[in-house]
Design a protein around this motif. Structure first.
Motif, PDB file in Angstrom:
ATOM      1  N   VAL A  61       0.830  -1.201   0.000  1.00 28.07           N
ATOM      2  CA  VAL A  61       0.000   0.000   0.000  1.00 28.07           C
ATOM      3  C   VAL A  61       0.869   1.257   0.000  1.00 28.07           C
ATOM      4  CG1 VAL A  61      -1.978  -1.018   1.185  1.00 28.07           C
ATOM      5  CG2 VAL A  61      -0.177   0.037   2.534  1.00 28.07           C
ATOM      6  N   ALA A  62       0.295   2.324  -0.582  1.00 28.21           N
ATOM      7  CA  ALA A  62       0.881   3.657  -0.442  1.00 28.21           C
ATOM      8  C   ALA A  62      -0.101   4.445   0.419  1.00 28.21           C
ATOM      9  CB  ALA A  62       1.037   4.314  -1.806  1.00 28.21           C
ATOM     10  N   LEU A  63       0.382   4.996   1.528  1.00 28.86           N
ATOM     11  CA  LEU A  63      -0.472   5.844   2.366  1.00 28.86           C
ATOM     12  C   LEU A  63      -0.327   7.271   1.863  1.00 28.86           C
ATOM     13  CD1 LEU A  63       0.293   4.416   5.947  1.00 28.86           C
ATOM     14  CD2 LEU A  63      -1.401   3.661   4.275  1.00 28.86           C
ATOM     15  N   MET A  64      -1.440   7.893   1.493  1.00 27.83           N
ATOM     16  CA  MET A  64      -1.389   9.239   0.897  1.00 27.83           C
ATOM     17  C   MET A  64      -2.151  10.253   1.713  1.00 27.83           C
ATOM     18  SD  MET A  64      -1.874   9.170  -3.210  1.00 27.83           S
ATOM     19  CE  MET A  64      -1.385  10.843  -3.605  1.00 27.83           C
ATOM     20  N   GLN A  65      -1.612  11.465   1.746  1.00 30.14           N
ATOM     21  CA  GLN A  65      -2.275  12.561   2.454  1.00 30.14           C
ATOM     22  C   GLN A  65      -1.843  13.869   1.799  1.00 30.14           C
ATOM     23  OE1 GLN A  65      -4.377  13.001   4.940  1.00 30.14           O
ATOM     24  NE2 GLN A  65      -3.784  14.744   6.176  1.00 30.14           N
TER      25      GLN A  65
END
Lengths: 305, 248
Positions: free
Chosen positions: A205-209
């Motif tokens: 997963v890539a955690l994006m914000q």
């Protein structure tokens, strides 16, 4: 070998002279056959990223390839090889279920019969309604039809933009089971979601914000790299307990998490120190134990950096 | 929490032709309670909520909201409740201040009330510098918190929240729940739907609808005991998997 490669992609939108960055120097790669999750709240940049990779939007800076093809120079070739399910239902509402499916198959120079094996699992669930107009379907059925249409030309890469948003817990679980079966067919799948608990269903997963990637790894590794000590505490009076732990000099951060409050200790603090402090405050039914960080805990910790 | 009933529902039913969307549901909600209203898509939550908000006429059964009858006093109900959903909350092309003036005006509040309340909310949410900015230009997290403040601007007895935290980041989601706790502590009854099962744990009591009926209603602790489940997520899955109808 990579299926999707993104290098230094940036994109901003300008409305009435106000410029809002949507993606800030994003780089990552997705392996062939991987189930890759892009996890983040609304406004993280998930949809902009998907639209760039499906050749529907041009990036301001950076390059990206899908199945080795450049998203700008080879956009036509990419469109033949990817399936895209946008976040908003975008099939023809006044065509029937069968007509929508036939339409998408025809556009891609194929037929429903030719690729039926790929969609069979999903399509049988809506086949009893094949003569119903798409606009008259329930939310769950629309989702299954949209997925069938995105798959009908046997794409190598599938982009699913928030397929489970607003969907109940049971249907969400069913949807992820469908994705796992598709993955077994060798299709690379990129899926975005605001639900942090869905991360564990992905290979990586890539955690994006706010247009940036906070972390990219397997969900197990992200959780394992949570560096601080986290405790789970509860008592009969949760609100007072939360205020108490937040005021403690041993505590870096504390917040509700289901039936417990999760408490992140400061580097030099120990669980015993907090235990003593809380015991002195005489909370009824106080329970303190070691907490198990979840992806959501990791996300919140990364948001603070 | 007081033992004063603020919502009473007795065999409330709504049929659309041959389809029974809400099937003789019965429950009470108490003043100051945080009441979680859960169910799978298509279980009948929205239809039930619309009846309780005075927006849809029941087919049969009884219900009162803040002491008013859903059949004959739906206009009074609307004046005494607040409503917020993820899909619709504020006007993006009005400023923060204008949104509050609009809602205050709709509910017939005096200019002095609107002025004082606006100042109070701007202070509480640390939005004083943004008072004259368009709501559309605010970050999503701020919008959701502001939307909640606006939904209880007219100091209603009950606020209905329809998936208020969908798509919101985890920090804001928790700040939002702190606001809910605070409103409940001030005596406002909270009627909330959510797809986040950890939020179900924050409710005083939770009801779970399956195929138009209320299948379970109790405190999260009792529900977990009854269904021998470690979490509300597990309780929900056990109940919702029984459903025979699908979709929304």
């Amino acid at each position: 070998m990579y299926s999707v490669e993104v290098q230094h992609i940036s994109k901003s939108y300008t409305v009435k002279k106000a410029t809002t960055p949507a993606l800030k120097d994003i780089s990552f790669a997705v392996k062939k056959g991987e189930l890759f999750g892009i996890i983040g709240p609304d406004g993280a940049g998930k949809t902009s990223l998907f639209r760039i990779l499906t050749t529907l939007l041009l990036a301001d800076e950076g390059t990206a390839t899908v199945e080795g093809l450049d998203v700008v120079k080879a956009y036509k070739a990419i469109r033949e090889q990817v399936g895209y399910m946008p976040g908003r239902f975008s099939l023809y509402q006044d065509l029937t279920v069968k007509e929508n499916l036939d339409f998408f198959a025809t556009i891609f120079n194929t037929s429903v019969e030719e690729n039926y094996d790929l969609i069979k699992d999903i399509y049988v669930q809506i086949e009893p309604f094949r003569d119903r107009k798409a606009g008259k379907l329930s939310g769950g059925m629309k989702q299954k039809l949209a997925l069938s249409c995105a798959l009908i030309h046997r794409p190598k890469v599938l982009f699913l933009d928030e397929p489970t948003t607003g969907v109940d817990a049971v249907s969400r679980k069913e949807f992820w089971e469908m994705l796992k079966r598709l993955k077994e067919q060798g299709i690379t799948i990129l899926v975005s979601t605001p639900y942090m608990d869905e991360a564990e269903m992905c290979d990586r997963v890539a955690l994006m914000q706010n247009g940036s990637i906070l972390s990219i790894d397997t969900p197990q590794q992200i959780v394992a790299s949570f560096a601080q000590t986290m405790l789970a505490v509860r008592s009969a009076s949760m609100l007072q307990l939360l205020n108490k732990v937040r005021a403690s000099s041993f505590v870096e951060n504390a917040y509700p998490s289901g039936i417990y409050h999760h408490v992140i200790l400061k580097q030099q603090a120990t669980a015993d120190q907090l235990q003593q402090e809380l015991s002195a405050a005489a909370f009824a039914d106080l329970e303190i134990k070691k907490g198990q960080p979840t992806i959501e805990d990791c996300f919140m910790q990364l948001m603070r950096i | 929490m007081l033992n004063e009933k603020i919502i009473t529902v007795d065999h409330l039913t709504k049929r659309f032709a041959a389809f029974t969307a809400v099937d003789a549901i019965t429950f009470d909600v108490y003043k100051g309670e945080i009441f979680g209203f859960l169910g799978a898509n298509g279980a009948g939550k929205t239809t039930a909520m619309r009846m309780l908000c005075g927006l849809s006429m029941p087919t049969s059964g009884k219900a009162t909201v803040a002491g008013f009858d859903v059949y004959t006093q739906n206009e009074q109900i609307k004046k005494n409740i607040g409503y917020m959903s993820q899909k619709f909350s504020l006007y993006e092309d009005l400023t923060v201040k204008e949104n509050m003036q609009l809602y205050g005006g709709i509910y017939g509040k005096s200019n002095q009330f609107i002025k004082d309340k606006t100042a109070f909310i701007l202070e509480q949410l640390h939005l004083k510098d943004e008072a004259n900015k368009l709501v559309g230009s605010l970050p999503l997290g701020w919008k959701q918190k502001l939307a909640f403040s606006v939904a209880i601007f007219h100091e209603p007895e009950i606020v209905f929240l329809d998936e208020p935290t969908g798509g919101v980041d985890p920090v804001t989601r928790r700040e939002f729940w702190m606001m809910i706790y605070e409103a409940a502590a001030n005596g406002i009854t909270i009627f909330v739907t959510t797809h986040y099962m950890d939020e179900a744990e924050y409710c005083n009591r939770v009801s779970i609808m399956v195929d138009g009926k209320v299948e379970a209603l109790d405190t999260p602790a009792m529900l977990k005991q009854q269904y021998q489940s470690p979490t509300m997520d597990d309780v929900f899955l056990k109940l919702a998997r029984k459903a025979t109808r699908s979709g929304d």
